[in-house]
Design an enzyme around this catalytic site. Structure first.
Site, PDB file in Angstrom:
ATOM      1  N   LYS A  46      14.161 -85.268 -71.786  1.00 22.34           N
ATOM      2  CA  LYS A  46      14.219 -83.973 -71.088  1.00 22.34           C
ATOM      3  C   LYS A  46      13.052 -83.883 -70.104  1.00 22.34           C
ATOM      4  O   LYS A  46      11.954 -84.384 -70.399  1.00 22.34           O
ATOM      5  CB  LYS A  46      14.139 -82.869 -72.141  1.00 22.34           C
ATOM      6  CG  LYS A  46      14.223 -81.443 -71.618  1.00 22.34           C
ATOM      7  CD  LYS A  46      14.177 -80.464 -72.800  1.00 22.34           C
ATOM      8  CE  LYS A  46      14.235 -79.015 -72.356  1.00 22.34           C
ATOM      9  NZ  LYS A  46      14.205 -78.083 -73.507  1.00 22.34           N
ATOM     10  N   SER A 106      17.980 -74.731 -73.729  1.00 21.73           N
ATOM     11  CA  SER A 106      17.616 -75.253 -72.437  1.00 21.73           C
ATOM     12  C   SER A 106      17.805 -76.759 -72.291  1.00 21.73           C
ATOM     13  O   SER A 106      17.824 -77.268 -71.171  1.00 21.73           O
ATOM     14  CB  SER A 106      16.145 -74.911 -72.140  1.00 21.73           C
ATOM     15  OG  SER A 106      15.292 -75.549 -73.065  1.00 21.73           O
ATOM     16  N   SER A 136      16.535 -74.498 -78.311  1.00 25.35           N
ATOM     17  CA  SER A 136      16.921 -75.310 -77.153  1.00 25.35           C
ATOM     18  C   SER A 136      17.489 -76.688 -77.439  1.00 25.35           C
ATOM     19  O   SER A 136      18.031 -77.323 -76.544  1.00 25.35           O
ATOM     20  CB  SER A 136      15.733 -75.488 -76.226  1.00 25.35           C
ATOM     21  OG  SER A 136      15.720 -74.418 -75.337  1.00 25.35           O
TER      22      SER A 136
HETATM   23  N1  GLN Z   1      17.162 -69.790 -75.238  1.00 24.08           N
HETATM   24  C1  GLN Z   1      15.816 -69.645 -75.689  1.00 24.08           C
HETATM   25  C2  GLN Z   1      14.938 -69.171 -74.562  1.00 24.08           C
HETATM   26  O1  GLN Z   1      15.445 -69.010 -73.512  1.00 24.08           O
HETATM   27  C3  GLN Z   1      15.324 -70.928 -76.277  1.00 24.08           C
HETATM   28  C4  GLN Z   1      14.650 -71.801 -75.311  1.00 24.08           C
HETATM   29  C5  GLN Z   1      13.970 -72.974 -75.955  1.00 24.08           C
HETATM   30  O2  GLN Z   1      14.103 -73.222 -77.155  1.00 24.08           O
HETATM   31  N2  GLN Z   1      13.187 -73.665 -75.156  1.00 24.08           N
HETATM   32  O3  GLN Z   1      13.776 -68.958 -74.709  1.00 24.08           O
END
Ligand code: GLN
Length: 478
Positions: A76, A151, A175
């Site tokens: 990532k 994400s 994420s």
């Molecule tokens: N969807 C969550 C957020 O927007 C999780 C994001 C993540 O785990 N990096 O913060």
């Protein structure tokens, strides 16, 4: 070349002379290019991956290859890899190249993994649909009109669409687990502190954890075993010994499992997701496990608590991106203040700006106690309740996400609706406990449904073994 679901299968074929690392890398790169419209990769490390493949083939022939020989991995765009671009899918890091390699990535390389490229994600890992990337949406390979989750959306699609065998992502509030659920693959977030975060771009430091996306639980176990453990470069990494997770996947124990009733009664939960997860619950009971409903009274508070604390931490962590020393700088700058303002206004996307502002607000002198201090207290309650439940039960089960993959654009005008996509994943993040999402079914549209399991901190061995067992049973039944 056949499609591989685990390193074990690859190693068997390598040993039989049916495939080489070189062929594997060529095939994966071919797939990435052929499925370029998915937009899962921002960059392919083509020459380097091929050279590494040749070197690993040589080592395999000499009998000196590491544990991960044959494993082709994507990372990532939040993980540092020396000499390679690193942008967190943001304009603000335009032109930035890593000066060092993340400890977790270094450990993969030491065991002869091959890093094939850098994967698209939501900007600074903020999002649940990959629609916040400065480099465009990632498409769900099962249905191109739908999101892959976020994400780590590029990382999940890469495994889903056979663009690499495994992906390394990050999980702050889901994420890794939520996109894995949307893409029908395994997504695993270990205990907070289990893997060093040296070289991971920080979003919310008291939550951030490196996580894994794979097709099999066995590969997740193997990768964890390689990446976990103390690190002189990260004092927050746990010193605890690292078990050989991948050798401890056999279990025939009968467990005590709690299913969180409040989650199943939650408003936004799709019926097909609910039925699928309740179906697994019944299957586990039939298999002789003790399964009981448990109450978790804080469900309504977990999303607000998560967003107050993570935006506060993000507003501080992202302060360093100011256009002074590296990355993007606005070219219409007149003085120092305008340099900061213009660079940050032009360099950061809308969602990141929203979170920096929210976080700055909750930390401001007048509102600090009302929001930040209060959220810290609520976090403590959530953690204590979660730990208490995990004292009484070996595992807690719940859906990974309330829905299957939604349509691109469906939630983009309503940030609150998007934040609610995290309702089931943030509990483990607030509590710091390990959690995994495994694919357990599909809805009428053929979209994947994920089951989430949580367990006590540092009990990854049992979590992985039990998840492996469930996945085996479901695959046999299907
Ligand atoms: N969807 C969550 C957020 O927007 C999780 C994001 C993540 O785990 N990096 O913060």
């Amino acid at each position: 070349m056949r499609q591989y679901n685990s390193l074990r299968d690859i190693r068997t074929d390598i040993a039989n002379g049916q495939v080489s690392c070189r062929q594997l890398v060529e095939q994966y790169i071919h797939n990435i290019k052929e499925k370029a419209e998915l937009n899962a990769f921002l960059e392919i490390f083509e020459e380097e991956a091929l050279a590494q493949a040749n070197a690993v083939d040589q080592k395999l022939a000499n009998g000196t290859a590491g544990k991960l020989a044959g494993m082709v991995i994507g990372i990532k765009d939040v993980l540092a890899y020396k000499g390679h671009s690193l942008q967190a899918s943001s304009q603000i890091l335009d032109g930035y190249k890593s000066l060092y390699t993340a400890s977790a990535v270094q450990r993969l390389l030491q065991e002869d993994a091959i890093i094939v490229g850098r994967q698209n994600c939501d900007e600074f890992a903020m999002g649940a649909s990959n629609e916040n990337s400065a480099f465009g949406n990632v498409l769900n390979a099962d249905d191109h009109s739908r999101v892959p989750g976020g994400s780590s959306g590029g990382s999940a699609v890469a495994v889903q669409a056979d663009l690499c065998l495994a992906s390394i992502g990050s999980d702050t509030g889901g994420s890794v687990r939520q996109p894995a659920s949307f893409c029908g693959v395994v997504g695993f977030k270990p205990t907070y502190s289990r893997i060093s975060r040296y070289g991971l771009i920080a979003y919310a430091s008291s939550f951030d954890q490196i996580g894994l996306i794979t097709k099999s639980v066995e590969d997740a176990a193997l990768l964890l075993e390689v990446m976990a453990g103390a690190d002189g470069m990260d004092s927050t990494a746990s010193q605890r010994e690292v078990p050989a997770y991948s050798e401890l996947l056999q279990t025939n124990k009968k467990y005590k499992i709690g299913y969180i009733r409040d989650c199943f009664e939650s408003e936004g939960l799709e019926t097909e997701v609910k039925d699928a997860i309740l179906g697994v619950k019944d299957m586990l009971r039939d298999a002789g496990h003790e399964v009981e409903a448990v109450e978790f009274p804080y469900l309504d508070y977990i999303v607000p608590t998560y967003y107050i604390l993570t935006t506060a931490e993000a507003s501080s962590n992202l302060g360093r991106f100011d256009g002074v020393k590296y990355g993007f700088r606005s070219d219409s700058v007149t003085d120092l203040t305008s340099l900061y303002k213009k660079t940050r206004a032009e360099g950061f996307g809308k969602e990141v700006q929203r979170r920096i502002m929210l976080g700055t607000f909750v930390l401001s002198a007048d509102y600090y106690d009302a929001y930040y201090t209060k959220a810290q207290k609520v976090r403590r309650l959530i953690k204590e309740k979660t730990d208490e439940l995990l004292e009484a039960y070996d595992f807690l089960i719940l859906p990974t996400a309330p829905t299957t993959a939604f349509k691109i654009g469906e939630n983009t005008t309503n940030p609150l609706a998007m934040y609610l996509a995290d309702i089931f994943t943030v509990q483990a993040s607030l509590a710091g406990v390990p959690a995994i999402s495994i694919p357990v079914g599909r809805d009428a549209n053929g979209l994947s449904i994920g089951l989430q399991l949580m367990t006590r901190s540092f009990e990854e061995t049992a979590l992985l073994a039990f998840s492996n067992d469930i996945l085996d049973k479901i695959t046999v039944e299907a």
